[in-house]
Design an enzyme around this catalytic site. Structure first.
Site, PDB file in Angstrom:
ATOM      1  N   PRO A   1       0.787  -1.227   0.000  1.00  0.00           N
ATOM      2  CA  PRO A   1       0.000   0.000   0.000  1.00  0.00           C
ATOM      3  C   PRO A   1       0.825   1.285   0.000  1.00  0.00           C
ATOM      4  CG  PRO A   1      -0.145  -1.115   2.129  1.00  0.00           C
ATOM      5  CD  PRO A   1       0.515  -2.067   1.179  1.00  0.00           C
ATOM      6  N   ASN A   2       0.324   2.222  -0.794  1.00  0.00           N
ATOM      7  CA  ASN A   2       0.861   3.584  -0.899  1.00  0.00           C
ATOM      8  C   ASN A   2       2.187   3.684  -1.655  1.00  0.00           C
ATOM      9  OD1 ASN A   2      -1.313   4.823   0.596  1.00  0.00           O
ATOM     10  ND2 ASN A   2      -0.463   3.809   2.391  1.00  0.00           N
TER      11      ASN A   2
ATOM     12  N   ARG B   1       5.063  11.030  -2.607  1.00  0.00           N
ATOM     13  CA  ARG B   1       4.740  10.718  -1.216  1.00  0.00           C
ATOM     14  C   ARG B   1       5.960  10.975  -0.322  1.00  0.00           C
ATOM     15  NH1 ARG B   1       4.504   4.588   1.260  1.00  0.00           N
ATOM     16  NH2 ARG B   1       3.828   5.208   3.334  1.00  0.00           N
TER      17      ARG B   1
ATOM     18  N   TYR C   1      11.056   9.012   1.398  1.00  0.00           N
ATOM     19  CA  TYR C   1      11.069   7.922   0.406  1.00  0.00           C
ATOM     20  C   TYR C   1      11.794   8.265  -0.892  1.00  0.00           C
ATOM     21  CZ  TYR C   1       7.627   5.954   3.594  1.00  0.00           C
ATOM     22  OH  TYR C   1       7.008   5.461   4.709  1.00  0.00           O
TER      23      TYR C   1
ATOM     24  N   ASN D   1       8.029  -5.465  -0.440  1.00  0.00           N
ATOM     25  CA  ASN D   1       7.892  -4.287   0.409  1.00  0.00           C
ATOM     26  C   ASN D   1       6.403  -4.208   0.743  1.00  0.00           C
ATOM     27  OD1 ASN D   1       7.673  -1.851   1.672  1.00  0.00           O
ATOM     28  ND2 ASN D   1       8.951  -0.725   0.223  1.00  0.00           N
TER      29      ASN D   1
ATOM     30  N   ALA E   1       2.939  -0.528   5.125  1.00  0.00           N
ATOM     31  CA  ALA E   1       2.491  -0.538   6.525  1.00  0.00           C
ATOM     32  C   ALA E   1       1.988  -1.917   6.970  1.00  0.00           C
ATOM     33  CB  ALA E   1       1.406   0.517   6.728  1.00  0.00           C
TER      34      ALA E   1
ATOM     35  N   HIS F   1       3.893  -4.103   9.525  1.00  0.00           N
ATOM     36  CA  HIS F   1       3.889  -3.914  10.972  1.00  0.00           C
ATOM     37  C   HIS F   1       2.758  -4.638  11.694  1.00  0.00           C
ATOM     38  CE1 HIS F   1       6.814  -1.062   9.671  1.00  0.00           C
ATOM     39  NE2 HIS F   1       5.912  -0.286   9.075  1.00  0.00           N
TER      40      HIS F   1
ATOM     41  N   ASP G   1       1.326 -15.216   7.510  1.00  0.00           N
ATOM     42  CA  ASP G   1       0.902 -16.615   7.336  1.00  0.00           C
ATOM     43  C   ASP G   1       1.022 -17.051   5.876  1.00  0.00           C
ATOM     44  OD1 ASP G   1       0.406 -16.920  10.001  1.00  0.00           O
ATOM     45  OD2 ASP G   1      -1.792 -16.851   9.843  1.00  0.00           O
TER      46      ASP G   1
ATOM     47  N   GLU H   1      12.425  -9.214   2.640  1.00  0.00           N
ATOM     48  CA  GLU H   1      11.670  -8.019   3.037  1.00  0.00           C
ATOM     49  C   GLU H   1      12.524  -6.791   2.726  1.00  0.00           C
ATOM     50  OE1 GLU H   1      10.951  -8.074   7.276  1.00  0.00           O
ATOM     51  OE2 GLU H   1      10.256  -6.001   7.283  1.00  0.00           O
TER      52      GLU H   1
ATOM     53  N   HIS I   1      12.607  -2.428   2.602  1.00  0.00           N
ATOM     54  CA  HIS I   1      12.014  -1.114   2.902  1.00  0.00           C
ATOM     55  C   HIS I   1      12.941  -0.027   2.393  1.00  0.00           C
ATOM     56  CE1 HIS I   1       9.033  -3.014   5.401  1.00  0.00           C
ATOM     57  NE2 HIS I   1      10.013  -3.741   5.902  1.00  0.00           N
TER      58      HIS I   1
ATOM     59  N   SER J   1      12.913   3.167   3.486  1.00  0.00           N
ATOM     60  CA  SER J   1      13.376   3.923   4.660  1.00  0.00           C
ATOM     61  C   SER J   1      13.880   2.950   5.724  1.00  0.00           C
ATOM     62  CB  SER J   1      12.221   4.768   5.211  1.00  0.00           C
ATOM     63  OG  SER J   1      11.187   3.912   5.695  1.00  0.00           O
TER      64      SER J   1
ATOM     65  N   ARG K   1      12.605   5.136  12.772  1.00  0.00           N
ATOM     66  CA  ARG K   1      11.452   6.026  12.630  1.00  0.00           C
ATOM     67  C   ARG K   1      10.521   5.867  13.844  1.00  0.00           C
ATOM     68  NH1 ARG K   1       8.950   5.317   6.884  1.00  0.00           N
ATOM     69  NH2 ARG K   1       7.829   7.172   7.598  1.00  0.00           N
TER      70      ARG K   1
ATOM     71  N   ARG L   1       6.949   1.310  13.654  1.00  0.00           N
ATOM     72  CA  ARG L   1       7.560   0.789  12.431  1.00  0.00           C
ATOM     73  C   ARG L   1       8.704  -0.178  12.726  1.00  0.00           C
ATOM     74  NH1 ARG L   1       5.276   3.973   8.292  1.00  0.00           N
ATOM     75  NH2 ARG L   1       4.806   6.043   9.070  1.00  0.00           N
TER      76      ARG L   1
HETATM   77  C1  DQA Z   1       8.030   1.332   3.979  1.00  0.00           C
HETATM   78  C2  DQA Z   1       8.048   1.623   5.482  1.00  0.00           C
HETATM   79  C3  DQA Z   1       6.670   1.417   6.099  1.00  0.00           C
HETATM   80  O1  DQA Z   1       6.711   1.699   7.486  1.00  0.00           O
HETATM   81  C4  DQA Z   1       5.675   2.341   5.442  1.00  0.00           C
HETATM   82  O2  DQA Z   1       4.390   2.114   5.972  1.00  0.00           O
HETATM   83  C5  DQA Z   1       5.687   2.242   3.959  1.00  0.00           C
HETATM   84  C6  DQA Z   1       6.967   2.152   3.268  1.00  0.00           C
HETATM   85  C7  DQA Z   1       9.375   1.665   3.320  1.00  0.00           C
HETATM   86  O3  DQA Z   1       9.583   1.228   2.190  1.00  0.00           O
HETATM   87  O4  DQA Z   1      10.206   2.372   3.899  1.00  0.00           O
HETATM   88  O5  DQA Z   1       4.641   2.318   3.315  1.00  0.00           O
HETATM   89  O6  DQA Z   1       7.773  -0.051   3.790  1.00  0.00           O
END
Ligand code: DQA
Length: 143
Positions: free
Chosen positions: A9-10, A17, A22, A73, A76, A79, A86, A97, A99, A101, A106, A110
């Site tokens: 998401p996002n 953003r 980011y 990635n 959110a 978390h 699962d 995994e 990320h 950031s 942070r 997170r």
């Molecule tokens: C993220 C870090 C997450 O905490 C955040 O919710 C994101 C991006 C990152 O790529 O740094 O959406 O996964």
């Protein structure tokens, strides 16, 4: 080698953003960089982004037997999504995994990753380079 890059998401909003956190690359810029990185390496790469937990879970389930590795990635969902955790532990494909950031530097919430224990490893805080390093890991682990 088949690799799936899955963004949650996002992450479709990258570029506009919170650029101070980011960066200014869009998701398409990052995907292009990944494609260039994979050139001449014998890697077939697929990309998928979704803002929906169930879609991400479907993709993880469908990846079993089709992909040699997943770079995830989960945004959110990282978390708190026990459902994504699962799904990862239900398949035999290794998941890295990633990320952009540094999630440990942070807000407190997170620094919890519920998916970390079922992933092969984690790259956090290195921006889009993290995706490329994850690809290099899969190449290295095939040798
Ligand atoms: C993220 C870090 C997450 O905490 C955040 O919710 C994101 C991006 C990152 O790529 O740094 O959406 O996964």
């Amino acid at each position: 080698m088949n690799i799936l890059v899955l963004n949650g998401p996002n992450l479709n909003l990258l570029g506009k953003r919170e650029p101070s956190i980011y960066g200014t690359e869009t998701l398409s810029d990052i995907e292009e960089r990944i494609n260039r990185h994979c050139e001449n390496k014998g890697i077939s790469i697929s990309f998928y982004q979704s803002n929906h937990e169930g879609d991400i879970i479907d993709r993880i389930q469908e990846a079993d037997g089709k992909f040699d590795g997943i770079i995830l990635n989960a945004g959110a969902y990282t978390h708190y999504s026990y459902a994504i955790r699962d799904a990862i532990s239900s398949i035999s494909v290794p998941v890295i995994e990633v990320h952009l950031s540094n999630i440990d530097a942070r807000e407190q919430f997170r620094s919890t990753s519920v998916i970390a224990p079922v992933c092969k490893g984690r790259i956090t805080g290195l921006g889009s380079l993290g995706y490329l390093l994850a690809i290099d890991y899969f190449c290295y682990s095939q040798i």
